[in-house]
Write a protein that holds these residues in place. Structure first.
Motif, PDB file in Angstrom:
ATOM      1  N   ASP A  11      29.836  90.027  30.371  1.00  0.00           N
ATOM      2  CA  ASP A  11      29.746  91.000  29.287  1.00  0.00           C
ATOM      3  C   ASP A  11      28.506  91.888  29.372  1.00  0.00           C
ATOM      4  OD1 ASP A  11      28.356  88.552  28.632  1.00  0.00           O
ATOM      5  OD2 ASP A  11      28.058  89.342  26.617  1.00  0.00           O
ATOM      6  N   SER A  36      35.025  91.230  29.542  1.00  0.00           N
ATOM      7  CA  SER A  36      35.384  90.158  28.608  1.00  0.00           C
ATOM      8  C   SER A  36      36.305  89.163  29.299  1.00  0.00           C
ATOM      9  CB  SER A  36      36.091  90.732  27.377  1.00  0.00           C
ATOM     10  OG  SER A  36      37.396  91.181  27.726  1.00  0.00           O
ATOM     11  N   LEU A  58      30.218  84.224  27.197  1.00  0.00           N
ATOM     12  CA  LEU A  58      30.918  85.468  26.901  1.00  0.00           C
ATOM     13  C   LEU A  58      31.261  85.485  25.415  1.00  0.00           C
ATOM     14  CD1 LEU A  58      33.255  85.361  30.008  1.00  0.00           C
ATOM     15  CD2 LEU A  58      31.579  87.147  29.549  1.00  0.00           C
TER      16      LEU A  58
END
Length: 126
Positions: A11, A36, A58
């Motif tokens: 991310d 993502s 994440l």
């Protein structure tokens, strides 16, 4: 010899960019990225990379959960996964290794040696 294809799921924009540049220049690989877990899973299904570098932390789904989803999907189960993590404690490292990933690389990583570390973990010739 075919060029290896690597998916980076992280991310953090700067981590993705540095890792992508490093692997393309030092490894000579085709690298694509996802920001993502959900995007990464979709890309892994569509692109069938030779390996995935997966961040542990994440926002939408953590790395271990993402890895389990990839393993549960027959389309992506055979893709080797290397975790990228800032968690360097021995207990964390053991937990990650017990998941069945190919390797665990710690952040910050050295962009000059990243391709060699990935190649070594996957027994690829660089």
């Amino acid at each position: 010899m075919t060029v290896k294809r690597v998916l980076i799921i992280d991310d953090e924009d700067d981590i993705r960019e540095v890792a992508q540049t490093s692997l393309e220049i030092m490894g000579g690989w085709n690298v694509f990225t996802a920001a993502s877990s959900h995007e990464g899973i979709t890309m892994a299904e569509a692109e069938q990379p030779d390996a995935i570098l997966l961040d542990v932390m994440l926002p939408d789904m953590d790395g271990p959960a993402t890895f389990q989803k990839l393993q549960a999907n027959p389309t992506t189960a055979q893709i080797p996964v290397i975790l990228l993590t800032a968690k360097a404690q021995a207990s964390d490292q053991r937990y990650f290794a017990d998941l069945g990933v190919m390797a665990v690389l710690t952040k910050p990583f050295d962009p000059v040696t990243l391709a060699d570390q990935v190649a070594e973990a996957l027994a690829w010739n660089v």
